[in-house]
Design a protein around this motif. Structure first.
Motif, short mmCIF file in Angstrom:
data_model
loop_
_atom_site.label_atom_id
_atom_site.label_comp_id
_atom_site.label_asym_id
_atom_site.label_seq_id
_atom_site.Cartn_x
_atom_site.Cartn_y
_atom_site.Cartn_z
N ARG A 478 0.84 -1.21 0.00
CA ARG A 478 0.00 0.00 0.00
C ARG A 478 0.87 1.25 0.00
N LEU A 479 1.95 1.22 0.77
CA LEU A 479 2.85 2.39 0.82
C LEU A 479 3.52 2.59 -0.54
N ARG A 480 3.92 1.49 -1.17
CA ARG A 480 4.54 1.60 -2.49
C ARG A 480 3.59 2.19 -3.52
N GLY A 481 2.29 2.03 -3.29
CA GLY A 481 1.30 2.58 -4.21
C GLY A 481 1.09 4.07 -4.05
N MET A 482 1.67 4.68 -3.01
CA MET A 482 1.55 6.12 -2.80
C MET A 482 2.70 6.81 -3.54
N PRO A 483 2.43 7.78 -4.41
CA PRO A 483 3.50 8.43 -5.19
C PRO A 483 4.63 8.96 -4.31
N ALA A 484 4.31 9.51 -3.15
CA ALA A 484 5.35 10.10 -2.29
C ALA A 484 6.24 9.04 -1.64
N MET A 485 5.78 7.78 -1.63
CA MET A 485 6.53 6.71 -0.97
C MET A 485 7.19 5.76 -1.96
N ALA A 486 7.10 6.06 -3.25
CA ALA A 486 7.61 5.14 -4.27
C ALA A 486 9.11 4.91 -4.11
N GLN A 487 9.86 5.94 -3.69
CA GLN A 487 11.32 5.84 -3.57
C GLN A 487 11.77 5.71 -2.12
N ALA A 488 10.84 5.57 -1.19
CA ALA A 488 11.22 5.45 0.23
C ALA A 488 11.90 4.11 0.48
N VAL A 489 12.74 4.08 1.52
CA VAL A 489 13.41 2.84 1.92
C VAL A 489 12.53 2.15 2.97
N LEU A 490 12.07 0.94 2.65
CA LEU A 490 11.22 0.18 3.56
C LEU A 490 12.06 -0.93 4.20
N ILE A 491 12.04 -0.98 5.52
CA ILE A 491 12.81 -1.96 6.27
C ILE A 491 11.86 -2.80 7.11
N ALA A 492 11.86 -4.10 6.89
CA ALA A 492 11.04 -5.01 7.69
C ALA A 492 11.76 -5.27 9.01
N THR A 493 11.08 -5.04 10.12
CA THR A 493 11.63 -5.32 11.46
C THR A 493 10.70 -6.34 12.11
N THR A 494 11.15 -7.59 12.21
CA THR A 494 10.23 -8.65 12.60
C THR A 494 10.95 -9.75 13.37
N GLY A 495 10.16 -10.51 14.11
CA GLY A 495 10.71 -11.67 14.80
C GLY A 495 10.77 -12.90 13.92
N TRP A 496 10.14 -12.84 12.73
CA TRP A 496 10.19 -13.96 11.79
C TRP A 496 11.44 -13.81 10.94
N GLY A 497 12.37 -14.77 11.08
CA GLY A 497 13.66 -14.61 10.43
C GLY A 497 14.07 -15.73 9.51
N GLN A 498 13.12 -16.58 9.07
CA GLN A 498 13.49 -17.65 8.16
C GLN A 498 13.65 -17.10 6.74
N GLU A 499 14.29 -17.90 5.89
CA GLU A 499 14.56 -17.45 4.53
C GLU A 499 13.26 -17.14 3.78
N LYS A 500 12.23 -17.94 4.02
CA LYS A 500 10.96 -17.68 3.33
C LYS A 500 10.37 -16.35 3.77
N ASP A 501 10.63 -15.94 5.04
CA ASP A 501 10.14 -14.65 5.52
C ASP A 501 10.87 -13.51 4.81
N ARG A 502 12.18 -13.67 4.58
CA ARG A 502 12.95 -12.67 3.85
C ARG A 502 12.44 -12.55 2.41
#
Length: 531
Positions: A478-502
């Motif tokens: 949804r954020l990527r769909g906002m013109p102002a957020m198209a070039q923003a850096v999105l960082i996932a911060t989560t307790g799920w750390g398996q390769e499939k989660d990445r």
């Protein structure tokens, strides 16, 4: 002479048996005659059954004259073309009496063959009684085979069911470990952030021993959680290495620095001996550091206070050798082969308060194997210390120089949005980002994050995945769909750390994936690269 084909019955109306006949090959009398029935050759069994010596039979007697049915046999024969040989086969059960008048119930098989223009008859005589015994043996053998087959099929079905149960149990175990790791990371994240904030605020002001104790124990707990996940990945064959040339001298020295607080707390002396750089291997620097830290932590854990631990790096026969030696509790000779097994625990270790989970060395072996290396344990026995030797193949590549890390604010003025439904985690992370010089806004739900993003237009967004109203993957899209957020850096911060989660995170539009508790130095570098 051509060999006899498999006997078959003549199904005509002359009384010959129409079913397939079986007989005992071991009780067989054979004779060969010319077209007139004169015996040309006979085996010992034929001589014995008919009551004649071989000299009396061969060239002197006719086979039809020795049998009650005589030439009538040839009335029942029929011709079969076999390649270039013309043969005739008949099979009749008769009562034969030998020279002594003894009755021998017989089954007779005759085949007429033509060899180079000459006509021969091959006679095969079988005892009917042997045939019946043979058929009984066949029936018993068949029933036994069928029973064995049924038993095997039943055993295979049970084995299949057991394998399915074990596979299901293994999947549940992996799912449990992943869930446990996630649930443990959630409270670890705010604790890590709070401690880092306190360390930065109180540096040089308060007694650092208290903060060091917190930091040491928190790192130990975090390492245990990471080990659980890594072992799960290795057992499932899903661990992926980020391989590149790694300079081991710097890696060994860095690992020694990381365990310095642990060594000091136990009063250990850590001696480090490493070759000057470059000592280069191809591998995953993070995983290799994890291996060395595990070996050093084990040495510290199983060595009485005030012990001596040696860490060395050398090169031998095209391999880098890392040795960790201690003067601790040692390993019994019978246990040297099992110390790398999952959940392996030695009796001397169980007597210590820091016995551990028994997964560290299993993790070490798994990572080393993925790097094409070997790990070996040696000990002179209980109370005589231990030595672990890690060997990795050397490469002749140079290593990219690491840029120096800055301790000061690296992201001053950067607009950052933190989205996390755990208020403690969000608040402590916000405090740390503030000390980096960032301008921060906080949201505890996805809807609030979308509203803040529309007004605040953050340059970087740190998003938790397990949000109450919308998961972090959908929020990223949804954020990527906002013109102002198209070039923003999105960082996932989560307790799920398996390769499939990445993979799911990158597929949803995230630029980076950080597993809780967040490494603040790593976060600082990501923010600096976003400026």
């Amino acid at each position: 002479m051509p060999s006899l084909p498999t006997p078959s019955a003549d199904p005509g109306s002359d009384g010959l048996p129409s079913d397939q006949l079986f007989f005992a090959q071991a009780a067989c009398a054979l004779a060969v005659t010319n077209a007139d029935g004169l015996i040309l050759r006979a085996n010992a069994t034929a001589c014995r059954w008919l009551g004649y010596d071989n000299d009396e039979l061969v060239g002197r007697l006719r086979m039809p004259d020795l049998l009650p049915i005589g030439a009538r046999l040839f009335h029942h024969t029929h011709c079969l073309p076999i390649l270039q040989v013309m043969g005739s086969v008949a099979e009749i059960q008769v009562d034969l009496r030998n020279r002594q008048g003894e009755r021998i119930p017989m089954l007779i098989n005759i085949m007429r063959v033509v060899d180079e223009g000459r006509v021969f008859d091959q006679w095969a005589l079988f005892k009917a009684s042997d045939r019946r015994a043979y058929e009984r043996e066949l029936l018993i053998a068949r029933k036994t085979a069928e029973a064995a087959l049924e038993a095997r099929q039943g055993a295979e079905a049970q084995l299949k069911a057991l394998n399915e149960q074990l596979s299901a149990a293994d999947r549940r175990k992996d799912e449990f470990l992943a869930t446990l790791s996630h649930e443990l990371r959630n409270p670890l994240a705010p604790m890590r952030s709070a401690l880092d904030v306190l360390t930065m605020k109180l540096k040089g002001v308060a007694d650092e021993r208290l903060l060091s104790a917190f930091d040491r124990q928190l790192r130990h707990l975090t390492r245990l959680v990471d080990d659980l996940m890594e072992v799960s990945r290795i057992t499932q064959g899903r661990m992926q290495l980020q391989q590149e040339p790694v300079e081991l001298t710097a890696l060994v020295q860095s690992a020694a620095q990381d365990v310095t607080p642990l060594m000091q707390a136990a009063g250990h002396t850590l001696r480090v001996s490493a070759l000057p750089p470059p000592v280069v291997v191809n591998g995953d620097a993070t995983r290799l550091a994890q291996v060395i830290l595990n070996l050093l932590t084990n040495a510290a854990k199983y060595t009485p206070d005030g012990g001596l631990i040696d860490l060395s790096l050398s090169c031998k026969e095209g391999h880098a050798e890392i040795r960790v030696r201690d003067n601790g509790i040692g390993i019994p000779a019978e246990a040297l082969g099992s110390v790398f097994n999952m959940f392996s625990q030695l009796e001397p270790a169980l007597e210590r308060a820091q016995g551990g989970l028994g997964i560290g060395l299993a993790l070490v072996r798994g990572i080393v194997k993925l790097h094409g290396g070997t790990i070996r344990a040696d000990s002179a026995g209980p109370g005589k210390g231990s030595e672990f030797t890690l060997r990795l193949p050397l490469v002749a590549e140079t290593v990219r120089e690491q840029s120096p890390q800055s301790d000061g604010p690296a992201a001053a003025g950067l607009r950052v949005m933190v989205v996390d439904d755990n208020q403690d985690a969000a608040e402590t992370l916000t405090m740390a980002l503030g000390m980096f010089g960032c301008e921060v806004r906080v949201a505890h739900s996805a809807e609030a994050a979308l509203d803040i993003a529309a007004r605040f237009t953050p340059q970087v967004a740190l998003l938790d995945i397990g949000l109450p109203d919308m998961n972090g993957y959908e929020l990223a899209r949804r954020l990527r769909g906002m013109p102002a957020m198209a070039q923003a850096v999105l960082i996932a911060t989560t307790g799920w750390g398996q390769e499939k989660d990445r993979e799911m995170a990158f597929g949803a539009g995230f630029n980076h994936h950080l597993t809780k508790p967040i490494d603040f130095e790593q976060l600082r570098r990501l923010l600096a690269s976003s400026m």
